[in-house]
Design a protein around this motif. Sequence first.
Motif, short mmCIF file in Angstrom:
data_model
loop_
_atom_site.label_atom_id
_atom_site.label_comp_id
_atom_site.label_asym_id
_atom_site.label_seq_id
_atom_site.Cartn_x
_atom_site.Cartn_y
_atom_site.Cartn_z
N ASP A 81 0.97 5.15 6.59
CA ASP A 81 1.03 3.72 6.31
C ASP A 81 2.28 3.10 6.94
N ASN A 105 -4.31 -1.71 3.53
CA ASN A 105 -3.95 -2.73 2.57
C ASN A 105 -4.12 -2.14 1.17
N ILE A 106 -3.82 -2.92 0.16
CA ILE A 106 -3.81 -2.37 -1.19
C ILE A 106 -5.21 -1.94 -1.64
N SER A 156 0.82 -1.22 0.00
CA SER A 156 0.00 0.00 0.00
C SER A 156 0.85 1.26 0.00
N ALA A 214 -5.99 1.30 0.02
CA ALA A 214 -5.17 2.34 -0.60
C ALA A 214 -5.82 2.84 -1.89
#
Length: 329
Positions: A114, A130-131, A49, A134
């Motif tokens: 982050d 997390n991705i 992220s 993000a």
Amino acid sequence: MLTLTNDILINITKQVAIYFGIPVLCAGLLGNILNIIVFLSLKTFRQNSCAFFLIIMSFLNIGQLLTSLVSRIFITGFNNNWTETSISFCKFRNYCLQVCALTSSTCMCLATIDQFLVTSLRSRWQQLFNIKRAYILCIVFFIIWLLHGIPTLIWFSPVISRRTNDITCTITNLNYQQYFTYGYTLILTGMLPILITVVFGTLAYRNVRQIRFRRVPIVRRELDKQLTSMVLIQVVHNFFVVVPYVTVLIILTSTMPTNYPSNYMQIVLAIAITGFIYYLYFASPFYIYFCVSKRFRQQLNHVLFGRYKKRPVEQIISINQVLPVFQEF
């Protein structure tokens, strides 16, 4: 004597734009493109992220350099001011400048937060980003800043300046002028992102010093240390390139009289110098990462030249039928 002094200052301002602005533009475009190539080429970064925030920031930095710095070089260095002759460009340039600058600084803030969370000893905090989240955060903030810039499209317009009697692209609404000076310039561009990045960067640094006590895979640990060091140095760099420009703008707006001041060209020169230094914020991330992180240099070398180095190895494999163990950076 005053005319001679002004001529010298005008010439210095032009030289700053040409011999400092153009190299910053070229180096910034190249650096951000290399950032995008490295971050998108390696799976380690694509699934992280913090790296995702840095990727989005690199795209926005390119947009800022192309829309704002290019026109600034033409305006200051070559006396070619498109904002004076085109209402559309006057509005478009300032709108893009705001959206790109605010979204880029937001990504920098999110990347710093982050790294504070993922290096925390609390497992619950490590899972907050997390991705997928993000992606959502970037989209949400991008929409917010798109909407935030709408008044720019309304109240920025070429008008005759009372100070210079020249046509300038400026704000025509007094209330929005006050907000632009203290709300946008002082808080959103200056104080708020600096405060957020310094606070969470300091906390992340404290966490990294304790990272060896965490029970995490060594690959993840090294990635966290790498990204944290890259982000922390960028936070320090951003402080020194943003604060002078914001300070000069605030002083200019607060103290400059409505009539033409005797030291007007000194003020213009100060704005030009600090303004081009400010663009280092958008141009320098790649070079910061390259200097700070040995691992990043290895990753860059792998992405740019690794494919050519693998060819002799692949030929040996075909002969010996032995598969080597390859670990992606």
